[in-house]
Design a protein around this motif. Structure first.
Motif, short mmCIF file in Angstrom:
data_model
loop_
_atom_site.label_atom_id
_atom_site.label_comp_id
_atom_site.label_asym_id
_atom_site.label_seq_id
_atom_site.Cartn_x
_atom_site.Cartn_y
_atom_site.Cartn_z
N THR A 79 0.83 -1.21 0.00
CA THR A 79 0.00 0.00 0.00
C THR A 79 0.86 1.26 0.00
OG1 THR A 79 -1.77 -1.15 1.18
CG2 THR A 79 -1.81 1.25 1.23
N GLY A 80 1.95 1.25 0.77
CA GLY A 80 2.84 2.41 0.81
C GLY A 80 3.46 2.70 -0.54
N VAL A 81 3.90 1.66 -1.24
CA VAL A 81 4.49 1.85 -2.57
C VAL A 81 3.44 2.37 -3.55
CG1 VAL A 81 5.56 0.67 -4.53
CG2 VAL A 81 6.26 0.09 -2.21
N LEU A 82 2.24 1.81 -3.50
CA LEU A 82 1.17 2.26 -4.40
C LEU A 82 0.77 3.70 -4.12
CD1 LEU A 82 -1.03 -0.96 -4.44
CD2 LEU A 82 0.35 -0.07 -6.32
N ILE A 83 0.74 4.09 -2.84
CA ILE A 83 0.43 5.48 -2.50
C ILE A 83 1.48 6.42 -3.06
CG2 ILE A 83 0.34 7.11 -0.57
CD1 ILE A 83 -1.11 4.98 1.04
N ALA A 84 2.76 6.06 -2.88
CA ALA A 84 3.83 6.90 -3.42
C ALA A 84 3.73 7.01 -4.94
CB ALA A 84 5.19 6.33 -3.02
#
Length: 432
Positions: free
Chosen positions: A27-32
């Motif tokens: 999720t963190g990578v997708l948000i970035a």
């Protein structure tokens, strides 16, 4: 969770205790990626009509630039879904951002040599980046627990807020940065967009490991790991076999079409009633805030109250929005309220529809079905956006809003029918 040597596929010994951490990392990578990718599109798309008018020499063709981008987004949806179905999310997202960067480069070249056909080709390729932004919401759902799927989707949608709000405001400095060079100033934002897309693609390529879709397949029951169910044909069959999937497809397409059709003509109507550019900008900013900023609320509601309840909320919000905007006339505050609710209704429909679609089909067919969803959504919105201008010219803005509200009637009726005849499956089945 471990990966097999030489691949980002999880091994058969993948252990569930690591799944929570993998979900947070993914999720963190997708948000970035969504923050970056979401910045690249609006930073340049705001000046696309101006650039098209300059290159073509007539304002009559200015609207075709945005139309070409929408068409490009739709056309790439199914090939992108096919690639993701075969290879996973990461290769598909990276390729889409690379195509978007190449399209931005073609737009710059077209502006330099003043070639309108090349500009249209570049804008169509540019639309691939929008498709990557859209597909990221489904990547967030791959590893999500069924009862948190809508919230996972909504967080990635929410991450678009920063780019959607900041992007148009960065268009002017991006243009000025190429003053005095051989690149026309109106093409400057596309140079920035190309760099942003390349950076986003690199981030996804390096950090989105292990691949969320491949990991979800590895964790699926053995009966859902067959290759036969992963084709585009299987995706069509899955939608045909699931009434709830058909409702989800209709919800996403209708919500998006109603929003686009009304939104694209609102600046024109505001101008007819004496609104200046600053006021128009504020109304559109409020609309964008409604679209993205409150998506986590919609995700929470969809998980707690049910997808169909939030689809009903979407129909209600969009109907009230059409009523307020269509009857506002010179009352700009009412127009602003209508456009804010229009964005809020879109958010409710997009989040609940996407979550319902993902949970209503078997795991192997999900990537194909999600590509079909984006193809349907963007094709319908492209037709709606083009028809909106005709309705506006012939009947006026009020009738355009009435037409948008009429689109919601079959969606609401289908939701009621589905709730009565096809209730959610019991726990242990495909979650919706």
């Amino acid at each position: 969770m471990t990966a097999s040597p030489g691949t980002d596929r999880p091994s058969a010994s993948a252990d569930l205790p690591d799944l929570a951490g993998l979900r947070r990392r993914t999720t963190g990578v997708l948000i970035a990626g969504q923050v970056l990718g979401g910045l690249g599109v609006p930073i340049s798309i705001a000046l696309a009509p101006v650039l098209a008018a300059e290159v073509s020499g007539t304002e009559a063709l200015s609207g075709l630039a945005s139309t070409a981008a929408v068409i490009g987004t739709a056309l790439v949806s199914l090939p992108l879904a096919a690639l993701m179905t075969a290879r996973g999310r990461r290769p598909g997202l990276v390729l889409a951002y690379l195509i978007g960067a190449a399209g931005a480069g073609l737009v710059v070249l077209a502006a330099t040599v003043r070639s309108f056909p090349l500009l249209m080709l570049g804008m169509a390729a540019f639309g691939a980046a929008s498709s990557a932004n859209l597909q990221s919401r489904f990547a967030a759902a791959d590893l999500a627990a069924p009862d948190r799927r809508a919230r996972s989707i909504s967080v990635v949608v929410w991450a678009s807020t920063l780019g959607a709000v900041l992007g148009p405001n960065l268009s002017a400095p991006a243009s000025r940065s190429f003053a005095g060079t051989s690149i026309p100033e109106t093409a400057g934002p596309f140079v920035w967009a190309a760099a942003v897309f390349l950076l986003t693609g690199a981030l996804i390529a390096v950090l989105l490991r292990p691949d969320p879709l491949l990991t979800a397949r590895a964790l699926a029951p053995p009966e859902e790991q067959t290759r036969e169910g992963r084709s585009l044909r299987a995706g069509f069959a899955a939608v045909k076999a699931s009434p709830r999937a058909r409702l989800a497809l209709v919800t996403v397409a209708v919500s998006h079409t109603a929003m686009v059709s009304i939104m694209v003509m609102t600046p024109v109507d505001l101008g007819h009633h004496g609104a200046g550019l600053e006021l128009i900008g504020l109304v559109i900013s409020g609309h964008i805030a409604g679209m993205f900023a409150f998506s986590p609320v919609m995700g929470w509601l969809a998980d707690r109250l049910g997808r169909l309840s939030v689809i009903g909320l979407a129909a209600g919000l969009l109907s009230v929005a059409a009523l307020l905007a269509g009857t506002a006339g010179p009352h700009h505050g009412q127009s602003a309220a209508g456009l804010f609710l229009l964005g809020l209704g879109w958010s409710a429909g997009m989040v609940s529809g996407s979550a319902l679609l993902t949970g209503s089909v078997p795991q192997p067919a999900r990537a194909a079905v999600q590509g079909l969803s984006d193809l349907t959504m963007n094709t319908a919105a492209g037709v709606g956006g083009a028809a909106a201008g005709l309705v506006m010219a012939q009947a006026g803005y009020g009738w355009l809003n009435a037409a948008g509200a009429c689109l919601l009637l079959p969606m609401a009726a289908l939701a009621l029918f589905t709730a009565r005849r096809h209730p959610a499956p019991a726990k242990g089945g495909v979650s919706s």
